[in-house]
Structures are given as structure tokens and as C-alpha cells.
Scaffold this active site. Structure first.
Site, PDB file in Angstrom:
ATOM      1  N   LEU A 149     -27.455 114.598  18.588  1.00  0.00           N
ATOM      2  CA  LEU A 149     -27.902 113.199  18.610  1.00  0.00           C
ATOM      3  C   LEU A 149     -27.315 112.417  19.781  1.00  0.00           C
ATOM      4  CD1 LEU A 149     -25.420 111.394  17.154  1.00  0.00           C
ATOM      5  CD2 LEU A 149     -26.415 112.469  15.151  1.00  0.00           C
ATOM      6  N   LYS A 203     -25.409 124.234  21.599  1.00  0.00           N
ATOM      7  CA  LYS A 203     -24.970 122.850  21.798  1.00  0.00           C
ATOM      8  C   LYS A 203     -24.279 122.658  23.151  1.00  0.00           C
ATOM      9  CE  LYS A 203     -23.712 118.725  21.454  1.00  0.00           C
ATOM     10  NZ  LYS A 203     -23.476 117.731  20.487  1.00  0.00           N
ATOM     11  N   ASN A 207     -25.669 120.480  26.527  1.00  0.00           N
ATOM     12  CA  ASN A 207     -24.935 119.392  27.182  1.00  0.00           C
ATOM     13  C   ASN A 207     -24.568 119.749  28.622  1.00  0.00           C
ATOM     14  OD1 ASN A 207     -25.158 117.609  25.141  1.00  0.00           O
ATOM     15  ND2 ASN A 207     -23.026 117.654  24.492  1.00  0.00           N
ATOM     16  N   ALA A 251     -30.242 108.767  39.323  1.00  0.00           N
ATOM     17  CA  ALA A 251     -28.978 108.745  40.066  1.00  0.00           C
ATOM     18  C   ALA A 251     -28.256 107.434  39.796  1.00  0.00           C
ATOM     19  CB  ALA A 251     -29.263 108.886  41.558  1.00  0.00           C
ATOM     20  N   CYS A 259     -19.201 112.548  24.785  1.00  0.00           N
ATOM     21  CA  CYS A 259     -19.675 113.937  24.695  1.00  0.00           C
ATOM     22  C   CYS A 259     -19.706 114.671  26.023  1.00  0.00           C
ATOM     23  CB  CYS A 259     -21.063 113.971  24.056  1.00  0.00           C
ATOM     24  SG  CYS A 259     -21.038 113.444  22.344  1.00  0.00           S
TER      25      CYS A 259
HETATM   26  C1  UDX Z   1     -25.340 113.284  24.886  1.00  0.00           C
HETATM   27  C2  UDX Z   1     -26.542 114.220  24.717  1.00  0.00           C
HETATM   28  O1  UDX Z   1     -27.708 113.629  25.300  1.00  0.00           O
HETATM   29  C3  UDX Z   1     -26.760 114.515  23.259  1.00  0.00           C
HETATM   30  O2  UDX Z   1     -27.846 115.415  23.102  1.00  0.00           O
HETATM   31  C4  UDX Z   1     -25.487 115.124  22.693  1.00  0.00           C
HETATM   32  O3  UDX Z   1     -25.620 115.419  21.344  1.00  0.00           O
HETATM   33  C5  UDX Z   1     -24.313 114.171  22.909  1.00  0.00           C
HETATM   34  O4  UDX Z   1     -24.199 113.860  24.294  1.00  0.00           O
HETATM   35  P1  UDX Z   1     -24.934 110.652  24.641  1.00  0.00           P
HETATM   36  O5  UDX Z   1     -23.506 110.902  25.000  1.00  0.00           O
HETATM   37  O6  UDX Z   1     -25.249 109.740  23.504  1.00  0.00           O
HETATM   38  O7  UDX Z   1     -25.668 112.033  24.285  1.00  0.00           O
HETATM   39  O8  UDX Z   1     -25.607 110.050  25.938  1.00  0.00           O
HETATM   40  P2  UDX Z   1     -26.807 110.401  26.933  1.00  0.00           P
HETATM   41  O9  UDX Z   1     -27.989 109.595  26.603  1.00  0.00           O
HETATM   42  O10 UDX Z   1     -26.983 111.856  27.059  1.00  0.00           O
HETATM   43  O11 UDX Z   1     -26.184 109.831  28.295  1.00  0.00           O
HETATM   44  C6  UDX Z   1     -24.958 110.355  28.790  1.00  0.00           C
HETATM   45  C7  UDX Z   1     -24.538 109.664  30.047  1.00  0.00           C
HETATM   46  O12 UDX Z   1     -25.354 110.081  31.146  1.00  0.00           O
HETATM   47  C8  UDX Z   1     -24.606 108.144  30.012  1.00  0.00           C
HETATM   48  O13 UDX Z   1     -23.440 107.625  30.619  1.00  0.00           O
HETATM   49  C9  UDX Z   1     -25.837 107.835  30.852  1.00  0.00           C
HETATM   50  O14 UDX Z   1     -25.754 106.576  31.447  1.00  0.00           O
HETATM   51  C10 UDX Z   1     -25.803 108.954  31.876  1.00  0.00           C
HETATM   52  N1  UDX Z   1     -27.115 109.280  32.479  1.00  0.00           N
HETATM   53  C11 UDX Z   1     -28.141 109.703  31.692  1.00  0.00           C
HETATM   54  C12 UDX Z   1     -27.285 109.190  33.852  1.00  0.00           C
HETATM   55  O15 UDX Z   1     -26.366 108.814  34.601  1.00  0.00           O
HETATM   56  N2  UDX Z   1     -28.509 109.523  34.399  1.00  0.00           N
HETATM   57  C13 UDX Z   1     -29.547 109.958  33.646  1.00  0.00           C
HETATM   58  O16 UDX Z   1     -30.610 110.240  34.208  1.00  0.00           O
HETATM   59  C14 UDX Z   1     -29.362 110.043  32.250  1.00  0.00           C
END
Ligand code: UDX
Length: 440
Positions: A149, A203, A207, A251, A259
Site C-alpha cells: 500500500l 515486495k 520497491n 524527476a 519505505c
Molecule cells: C511506496 C510504494 O509505492 C508502495 O507500493 C510500498 O508498499 C511502500 O512504499 P509510499 O512510500 O507510500 O509507497 O510512496 P510512493 O507513492 O511510492 O512515493 C515514494 C516517494 O517517491 C515519494 O517521496 C514521492 O514523492 C517520490 N516520487 C514518486 C518521485 O520522486 N517521483 C515519482 O515519479 C514518483
């Protein structure tokens, strides 16, 4: 069915409420009496859209209850979900499994003779499930069912996941899990059954892939900065190739949160332990690229402030690691804010949801009551978490409130032409400077 959920953080609280929504009788368990008191009163101790509604609905219906008693939990449940955190260890990049081990041992001590299935959902190093199964031998069977999630979409991702992964060692365990998730499976969710190590690896591999995708486009941003190219156009163009896809190709200042950063470090550390360190050596580079983007933002801030941040007023829009969350764990926005503060900048932060958490963790920074309040008198504005309300701000109105209208968009989310047209010097990571236009 009667289920227990151990751990009531982001994962556990969401899982417990969603299992009640699926029709089960659920008992949430946590060692923190304050958390349990809040949840019993229908209050979610963090920001997650849609979760509080489910919690209120099911604590009222009586289908969802909370306790601190392992004894009560062991007697109550047929299936026990383990949803506690696996933070990074203080002395290395590896995962700290203390909480997972404590739940399994605590539960084991109270299980009676009735058949029980313990289901791990926490993100763990590969090999953990096998070890825990041994500990439970003779008391309960183990299954591994990783969660995927995303914060901000936690309810949706639990009730309508992309897939369910069932790591099982027996048909009855698989059948029981299929029964738990029957409404989700009936709605067409793909189910992948696997052995323990594969289920655990799904998992961490997912990630690692997502983190790599973000760092890939951020590496391209570095090359774009060296050549005058535009990473946002590049990302759009390569994203049209369905094999690449456009999601997770934005970017900016990179990934943070509870996570991705810790999971890629733990994965690389585990690979070293297994003697296959070289296979995941690239994850160290993924991490390094990610952290370099924070440094670059500070460097660009200094450049825009005529070579020194000393005494400069810097407005930081955003503190959460991403929008729709109040989570500031490893937040790139706050990391950048602190680095600028350390270089003598006077930093004022505003975030729609994460103010309390930010204030507690970083009391030395200043905090504003709104975005315009933060921007008032600023020498530089940094847009570091892409809350939709920041994109909706009126650049002309804000420009008038600054000392000099200069902004760095750290999330590639704002309409640069619009800000430039309102008189802003507009910069975004990986993109050429927008020609500034005279203030209207
Ligand atoms: C993540 C995974 O998506 C999820 O499947 C897992 O279970 C837990 O880790 P989450 O930590 O809630 O979820 O955030 P996510 O939406 O994945 O974003 C992670 C980070 O990447 C954020 O800081 C976001 O700003 C950054 N991000 C995301 C980018 O810098 N660029 C992108 O294109 C997408």
C-alpha cells in the site's frame, strides 16, 4: 472470520479497518496504550484519506475493536496478521526485526490448542518467514502475504490491490487466506501464490524497481542540467513507450518516506549477507542519485541567492515526503530545509497536513500558517511537496509579497510558463531556466 492485526501504524490500522469493511470481526493489537485509546475513540493518529471514516463506521458497528492484550488477541483470532514496522537499524542499512520477532514470540506464548494461522505482512529481509515458521512450529502455521500500500491511497490499495501475493506452505493455509480476501478476489484481483522466499522478495523487488525508476529519471535530470535539455519533456517522450510507461518517472528532489529508502538499503544489506551483494550493488547508486538531488537543490538555492544563503529568507512549501500524507519520515523537503538552515538561511515552512510532525522533529525551523504567509518577505521560494493547493496558488499575488520572486520547483509540478509570466524567476530540477518576464 475472527482476525487480529498486530501493529496499528499506517499498515496495521489500515489493514484492520479494511478487514472489518470486508465483513470480518477484527481485533487490533498494539503495545502503545495511547494509540489504542485514540483508535478506540475513532481517531486515526496520522493523516490517511478515507481511513477515519472506516474506523468510525466499524468501531460503531462493533466489528472493529482494539486491545493491548496479547492474551485476548491469541484467544480471539483464527488468523493473526503481523503488521509492525521494520525500520532501518541504527548501526547499518539492514532491517531491524525486533518488533516482528516480539509479536511472533508474544503471540506464540499465548496461543492455545485451537488451529491458528499467523500471516506476516511487514516488509522483511528474505529468509525471515522461514525462520519465523520454525519458531511457531507446533503452535501455529505461518503464511507470508506482503502489503503494497501507498500512503495517501492506503484504503484503496488494501480493498482494491493490484495483486495479492500469498506465500504459503500448505493448501489449507492458502484456502484460509483466500477466504479472508474473498470479496477482493471475487472483484477480479489477481492472486499469485508463492513459496516464502519468493513472496518476501516480491515486495522488496517491487520497491527496488520503483526506487530505480525514480533515480533513473533523476540521473537523466543531471544529464539534462549539463546539456540544457528538459527532463520533463524527455520523461513524457520515453513514457509513451508502453514498455517504459510514464508513471514514477517524475524527476525532482527524489523519493523519501518510511519505505523506499530503508527498503532498498535493507535489500542491498541482505544481498551482501547472502553472498550476492554484486547483484544489488546498483541499489547503492540508486540511493546516491536520490540523495544527490537534495544537495543539488541546496546548491541551486545558493546560486539563486547570489552565492550565499546566510541571512536569506527561504520559504519552503511542503514538509511531508509526498502529498496526501502527514508523514515526514526521511522527507526530502525537510532534509533540504534543514541543510539551508544550517547554511544560515532563515527557513519558513508550510505544509497543509504535516505541520505538527515537522514542528516536533525540527523545532529550529520557522513555521507559517499558510503558503502566502510563508512566502511573505522571501528571497527564495522552494516548492518541495506537490500538494494540489500549491499548484492552485496565484503566482502574481505571491510575487508581490516576496522580496524577489524566485522559485525552485523541486517536484516538476508547477506550470513554469505561468509563474514566469507573473514575473518569477522560475527554475526546476533537470530543466532549463524559464525566461523571466517583466512583472505585469
Ligand atoms: C511506496 C510504494 O509505492 C508502495 O507500493 C510500498 O508498499 C511502500 O512504499 P509510499 O512510500 O507510500 O509507497 O510512496 P510512493 O507513492 O511510492 O512515493 C515514494 C516517494 O517517491 C515519494 O517521496 C514521492 O514523492 C517520490 N516520487 C514518486 C518521485 O520522486 N517521483 C515519482 O515519479 C514518483
Amino acid at each position: 472470520m475472527r482476525l487480529t492485526v498486530f501493529g496499528t501504524g499506517y499498515l496495521g490500522a489500515t489493514h484492520a479497518a479494511c478487514m472489518a469493511e470486508l465483513g470480518h470481526e477484527v481485533l487490533g493489537v498494539d503495545v502503545d496504550p495511547d494509540k489504542i485509546a485514540a483508535l478506540r475513540a475513532g481517531r486515526v493518529p496520522f493523516y490517511e484519506p478515507g481511513l477515519e471514516e472506516l474506523l468510525v463506521k466499524h468501531t460503531a458497528s462493533g466489528r472493529l475493536r482494539f486491545t493491548t492484550s496479547y492474551e485476548e488477541a491469541a484467544a480471539f483470532g483464527q488468523v493473526h496478521f503481523v503488521c509492525v514496522g521494520t525500520p532501518q537499524r541504527a548501526d547499518s542499512g539492514a532491517a531491524d526485526l525486533r518488533h516482528v520477532d516480539a509479536v511472533v514470540d508474544g503471540l506464540r506464548a499465548h496461543l492455545g490448542d485451537a488451529p491458528a494461522l499467523v500471516v506476516g505482512k511487514s516488509t522483511v529481509p528474505v529468509g525471515t518467514a522461514g525462520r519465523l515458521a520454525e519458531r511457531l512450529e507446533g503452535k501455529a502455521e505461518l503464511a507470508w502475504n506482503p502489503e503494497f500500500l501507498r500512503e495517501g491511497f492506503a484504503v484503496q490499495d488494501t480493498l482494491r490491490p493490484d495483486r495479492l501475493v500469498l506465500g504459503v506452505r500448505s493448501k489449507p493455509a492458502e484456502a484460509l487466506l483466500r477466504e479472508v480476501y474473498a470479496p477482493v478476489i471475487d472483484a477480479g484481483t489477481p492472486v499469485v501464490t508463492a513459496d516464502f522466499p519468493t513472496a518476501e522478495l516480491v515486495k522488496t523487488a517491487a520497491n527496488a524497481f520503483l526506487a530505480t525508476k525514480i533515480s533513473f529519471i533523476n540521473a537523466m535530470a543531471e544529464v539534462c542540467e549539463a546539456t540544457g535539455a528538459d527532463v520533463s519533456v524527455l520523461a513524457r517522450a520515453i513514457g509513451h513507450d508502453e514498455r517504459i510507461g510514464s508513471r514514477f518517472l517524475r524527476a525532482g528532489i527524489g523519493f523519501g518516506g518510511g519505505c523506499l529508502p530503508k527498503d532498498i538499503r535493507a535489500f542491498a544489506a541482505r544481498a551482501e549477507e547472502l553472498g550476492t551483494g554484486r547483484s544489488l550493488a546498483f541499489l547503492r547508486e540508486v540511493d546516491a542519485i536520490n540523495l544527490r538531488r537534495r544537495e543539488r537543490t541546496v546548491e541551486l538555492s545558493r546560486e539563486l541567492c547570489d552565492g550565499s544563503l546566510e541571512g536569506k529568507r527561504v520559504a519552503v512549501l511542503g514538509a511531508a515526503f509526498k502529498p496526501d500524507s502527514d508523514d515526514i519520515r526521511d522527507s526530502p523537503a525537510l532534509d533540504i530545509a534543514c541543510r539551508i538552515h544550517l547554511q544560515g538561511g532563515e527557513v519558513t515552512v508550510f505544509d497543509p497536513e504535516a505541520m505538527d510532525n515537522a514542528r516536533k522533529a525540527y523545532p529550529a525551523l520557522d513555521y507559517a500558517v499558510s503558503a502566502p504567509d510563508a512566502v511573505r518577505g522571501a528571497d527564495l521560494v522552494l516548492h518541495l511537496t506537490e500538494w494540489p493547493q500549491f499548484a492552485a496558488l496565484d503566482p502574481a499575488e505571491l510575487a508581490a509579497a516576496t522580496v524577489r520572486p524566485r522559485i525552485i520547483d523541486g517536484r516538476g509540478f508547477l506550470d513554469g510558463a505561468r509563474w514566469a509570466a507573473a514575473g518569477w524567476e522560475f527554475r526546476a530540477l533537470g530543466r532549463p531556466a524559464q525566461p523571466r518576464q517583466e512583472r505585469p
